[in-house]
Design a protein around this motif. Structure first.
Motif, short mmCIF file in Angstrom:
data_model
loop_
_atom_site.label_atom_id
_atom_site.label_comp_id
_atom_site.label_asym_id
_atom_site.label_seq_id
_atom_site.Cartn_x
_atom_site.Cartn_y
_atom_site.Cartn_z
N ALA A 187 103.75 -43.24 61.55
CA ALA A 187 103.41 -42.18 62.51
C ALA A 187 103.91 -40.82 62.05
CB ALA A 187 104.01 -42.51 63.88
N GLY A 188 104.67 -40.80 60.93
CA GLY A 188 105.12 -39.52 60.37
C GLY A 188 106.47 -39.05 60.86
N LEU A 189 107.22 -39.92 61.55
CA LEU A 189 108.54 -39.51 62.06
C LEU A 189 109.63 -39.62 61.01
CD1 LEU A 189 108.41 -41.11 65.62
CD2 LEU A 189 108.23 -38.70 65.02
N PHE A 190 109.36 -40.38 59.95
CA PHE A 190 110.33 -40.53 58.86
C PHE A 190 109.62 -40.53 57.52
CE2 PHE A 190 112.55 -42.85 62.32
CZ PHE A 190 113.75 -42.16 62.33
N THR A 191 110.34 -40.08 56.49
CA THR A 191 109.92 -40.32 55.11
C THR A 191 111.10 -40.96 54.38
OG1 THR A 191 110.64 -38.09 54.45
CG2 THR A 191 108.32 -38.38 55.06
N ARG A 192 110.81 -41.86 53.47
CA ARG A 192 111.88 -42.51 52.71
C ARG A 192 112.43 -41.57 51.65
NH1 ARG A 192 112.34 -48.07 53.26
NH2 ARG A 192 110.60 -49.13 54.31
N GLN A 193 113.73 -41.64 51.45
CA GLN A 193 114.34 -40.88 50.37
C GLN A 193 114.09 -41.61 49.06
OE1 GLN A 193 118.36 -39.59 50.81
NE2 GLN A 193 118.12 -38.92 52.92
N LEU A 194 113.69 -40.87 48.03
CA LEU A 194 113.38 -41.49 46.75
C LEU A 194 114.63 -42.05 46.07
CD1 LEU A 194 110.82 -38.87 45.36
CD2 LEU A 194 110.35 -41.06 46.49
N ILE A 195 115.75 -41.35 46.20
CA ILE A 195 116.98 -41.77 45.52
C ILE A 195 117.53 -43.05 46.14
CG2 ILE A 195 119.35 -41.11 44.96
CD1 ILE A 195 118.45 -38.21 44.93
N ASP A 196 117.49 -43.14 47.46
CA ASP A 196 118.03 -44.31 48.17
C ASP A 196 117.01 -44.77 49.20
OD1 ASP A 196 119.40 -46.22 49.57
OD2 ASP A 196 121.17 -44.99 49.99
N PRO A 197 116.31 -45.88 48.93
CA PRO A 197 115.26 -46.36 49.85
C PRO A 197 115.79 -46.80 51.21
CG PRO A 197 115.67 -47.97 48.11
CD PRO A 197 116.43 -46.74 47.74
N ASN A 198 117.11 -46.95 51.33
CA ASN A 198 117.70 -47.31 52.62
C ASN A 198 117.99 -46.09 53.50
OD1 ASN A 198 117.82 -50.19 52.46
ND2 ASN A 198 119.47 -49.97 50.95
#
Length: 270
Positions: free
Chosen positions: A178-189
Motif C-alpha cells: 500500500a506504500g506505507l513502508f519501503t525496505r531498507q537495502l542495507i538491512d532487509p529487516n
C-alpha cells in the motif's frame, strides 16, 4: 472502514491554527511572488506557507509535503530548521520521511495530512476489496502514535501491530504494497516509513531538478531573474517551478544574488 480517532483539544486547536494560516497564505499567494516570500524566520510558518503553495497534481492523490531542503532555502539557519523540525516531530505535529531519490532528501508532512493520505489508501483498497484492512487501524493506532522516527525494525513493527490483533505475514506485506513502508537495502529487516502514492511525484522531482539546472546551464551566465524563472513551465515534472527553485536553492545547487533590478538565480559553481 474504521474512522480515524478525533484529535485531542490541543490537536483541534493546532488544526484550526493551521487552517487559519493556510487561508492567510492562500490569500498572500495570489499577490506575492517567490522573491517576495522567500525568507522566513520560523520553520513552522515556512512549513505552513509552503504547504499552502503545494502544486495541484492531476491524477495523483497526494497530500502536500515540504522538502527539508526547501526549508533550508527560506530559514537561513539550518541548525534552527533541524532543531525546530525535531520539536515538531516529537510533538506529533509533523512526520519526516526519508526519500529514495538518491540524495539526502527528506519530506515533511503534517500529521493530519499523513493520516488523510492513509485514509485514502484504505478507501481505495476497500473499494477493490483487497486484503484484510483491519491492519491499517492497528497501524494508525499503535504504530503511527508510538513510533516517531523515520524507520522501524521488523520485529518492533510486528510487536506494535500485535497490540491491535493477531498479526500475519500478509498484514505487513499489505502495508508495504500500500506504500506505507519501503525496505531498507542495507538491512532487509528495517523499513522506512513512506508516503503512499508518492512514487510518480519523486520521479518528477528528480527529472525536474535536472530540467531546471539544464535550462540555466544553457544560458550565457548560467543565471536568470528569479521573477522570470518562476514563470517558466516544466515539461518533465508535475511539480511547479517554485517548488523546484526552493529545493535547488536550499540544497545549494542554485544561489540567489540581489541586484538593483531584483533577485537573480544562478547555478552554483562546483
Amino acid at each position: 472502514m474504521d474512522e480515524i480517532p478525533e484529535p485531542s483539544s490541543r490537536g483541534r486547536k493546532r488544526l484550526r491554527d493551521q487552517e487559519d494560516t493556510e487561508l492567510q497564505c492562500s490569500d498572500l499567494d495570489q499577490t506575492l511572488s517567490l522573491e517576495e516570500n522567500l525568507p522566513f524566520s520560523d520553520t513552522l510558518v515556512a512549513l505552513r506557507m509552503m504547504r499552502g503553495q503545494f502544486p495541484h497534481i492531476e491524477k495523483v492523490a497526494i497530500q502536500p509535503f515540504v522538502l527539508r531542503s526547501q526549508l533550508y532555502s527560506s530559514v537561513k539557519d539550518r541548525t534552527q530548521v533541524d532543531r525546530e523540525l525535531e520539536c515538531l516531530r516529537r510533538e506529533k505535529v509533523v512526520r519526516i520521511f526519508k526519500l529514495n531519490t538518491g540524495q539526502d532528501d527528506h519530506a515533511v508532512m503534517f500529521l493530519d495530512d499523513y493520516l488523510n493520505q492513509i485514509e485514502c489508501v484504505v478507501k481505495r483498497l476497500g473499494e477493490k476489496k483487497q486484503g484484510d484492512l483491519e491492519v491499517f487501524k492497528w497501524f494508525r493506532t499503535h504504530v503511527v502514535d508510538a513510533k516517531l522516527e523515520s524507520s522501524i525494525e521488523h520485529q518492533e513493527l510486528h510487536t506494535l501491530l500485535s497490540l491491535g490483533g493477531k498479526v500475519k505475514d500478509g498484514h505487513i506485506s499489505l502495508l508495504i504494497n500500500a506504500g506505507l513502508f519501503t525496505r531498507q537495502l542495507i538491512d532487509p529487516n528495517m523499513y522506512w516509513f513512506a508516503i503512499p502514492n508518492i512514487g510518480s511525484v519523486l520521479k518528477g522531482l528528480s527529472q525536474g531538478r535536472k530540467e531546471v539546472l539544464s535550462f540555466l546551464n544553457r544560458r550565457r551566465y548560467k543565471e536568470m531573474m528569479l521573477t522570470s524563472m518562476e514563470k517558466k513551465r516544466l515539461r518533465l515534472s508535475p511539480l511547479d517551478m517554485r517548488f523546484h527553485l526552493r529545493d535547488l536553492i536550499g540544497s545549494g545547487h542554485l544561489k540567489t544574488n540581489q541586484t538593483s533590478t531584483g533577485l537573480v538565480v544562478q547555478v552554483s559553481k562546483d
